[in-house]
Motif scaffolding. Structure first.
Motif, mmCIF file in Angstrom:
data_model
loop_
_atom_site.group_PDB
_atom_site.id
_atom_site.type_symbol
_atom_site.label_atom_id
_atom_site.label_comp_id
_atom_site.label_asym_id
_atom_site.label_seq_id
_atom_site.Cartn_x
_atom_site.Cartn_y
_atom_site.Cartn_z
ATOM 1 N N ILE A 5 29.883 -17.237 -22.479
ATOM 2 C CA ILE A 5 28.687 -17.884 -21.948
ATOM 3 C C ILE A 5 28.069 -16.930 -20.925
ATOM 4 N N VAL A 7 25.510 -16.379 -18.150
ATOM 5 C CA VAL A 7 24.743 -17.218 -17.228
ATOM 6 C C VAL A 7 23.863 -16.340 -16.350
ATOM 7 N N ARG A 9 21.554 -17.107 -13.212
ATOM 8 C CA ARG A 9 21.077 -18.111 -12.241
ATOM 9 C C ARG A 9 19.776 -17.691 -11.568
ATOM 10 N N VAL A 105 16.619 -25.417 -16.982
ATOM 11 C CA VAL A 105 17.799 -24.774 -17.549
ATOM 12 C C VAL A 105 17.591 -24.648 -19.051
ATOM 13 N N GLU A 107 19.391 -23.266 -22.545
ATOM 14 C CA GLU A 107 20.637 -22.786 -23.139
ATOM 15 C C GLU A 107 20.382 -22.470 -24.608
ATOM 16 N N LEU A 122 24.819 -27.134 -22.755
ATOM 17 C CA LEU A 122 24.765 -27.208 -21.294
ATOM 18 C C LEU A 122 26.101 -27.614 -20.695
ATOM 19 N N ASP A 124 30.411 -26.136 -20.098
ATOM 20 C CA ASP A 124 31.262 -24.946 -20.047
ATOM 21 C C ASP A 124 32.567 -25.115 -20.809
ATOM 22 N N ALA A 131 26.962 -18.536 -25.918
ATOM 23 C CA ALA A 131 25.724 -19.093 -25.376
ATOM 24 C C ALA A 131 25.139 -18.192 -24.299
ATOM 25 N N ARG A 133 22.771 -19.004 -20.911
ATOM 26 C CA ARG A 133 22.224 -20.084 -20.075
ATOM 27 C C ARG A 133 21.396 -19.435 -18.963
#
Length: 195
Positions: A5, A7, A9, A105, A107, A122, A124, A131, A133
């Motif tokens: 995943i 991510v 932010r 958000v 994804e 969405l 974990d 994915a 995100r």
């Protein structure tokens, strides 16, 4: 094998872009933060749906929570960062609002042959497709949608008679009984009208 995943932010960029000529383009989404770049491949229709739904989500968040809607966004017109190496092809997309961070958000999940449990989106969980995100401010979300609309519009022009895209060599138009339509064709001349 464990699920990956990616991510972001606080991404520096989250954009849609293409490689190739109109009619033969490959669509990508690319998330960038500092020197970290993740690209995923997807279909034109997926880009359009994501951009449209992002605009609707912002309007709903404004209506329900009073979050200010950004003004007309500036559009990032820079190309995708190269070389482009897609992590995966997007199968499922998720979109939501994180009220704690005030962020949209997004994804993007990899295509999978097994049926996908929606609880994976969405989340974990360790099981599921890879994915990406991305957390976007409302301004970044508007900018993404505006650029996506420009990227999609930069494709082949639609036929004024049937609406299908016209390629560089024209196309067989169902409204002209199978005659080859060429770019620059004026439908008024076909019907004997002055343009």
């Amino acid at each position: 094998m464990a699920r990956a995943i990616h991510v972001f932010r606080t991404p520096d960029r989250f954009i849609a872009g293409t490689v190739g000529e109109p009619g033969d383009r490959v669509f990508y989404l690319q998330a960038v933060h500092d020197s970290r770049i993740v690209s995923v491949m997807l279909e034109k229709q997926q880009v359009q749906i994501l951009a449209d739904r992002m605009g609707l989500l912002l309007e709903e968040v404004h209506r329900r929570f009073g979050t200010a809607l950004p003004d007309e966004p500036s559009v990032d017109t820079d190309p995708l960062v190269t070389p482009i190496e897609a992590e995966f092809r997007v199968g499922t997309m998720g979109l939501g609002w994180d009220s704690d961070s005030g962020a949209v958000v997004v994804e993007l999940l990899a295509v999978t042959e097994t049926e996908l449990d929606e609880s994976v989106v969405l989340d974990d969980t360790e099981e599921g497709p890879d994915a990406v995100r991305v957390f976007l401010t409302p301004v970044q979300a508007r900018e993404f949608a505006a650029r996506s609309d420009m990227v999609i519009a930069a494709g082949r022009a639609p036929c004024p008679l049937c609406g299908e895209p016209i390629g560089g060599d024209g196309h067989i138009c169902i409204r002209t009984n199978g005659y080859l339509r060429t770019p620059g064709f004026d439908p008024a001349s076909w019907f004997g009208e002055e343009s």
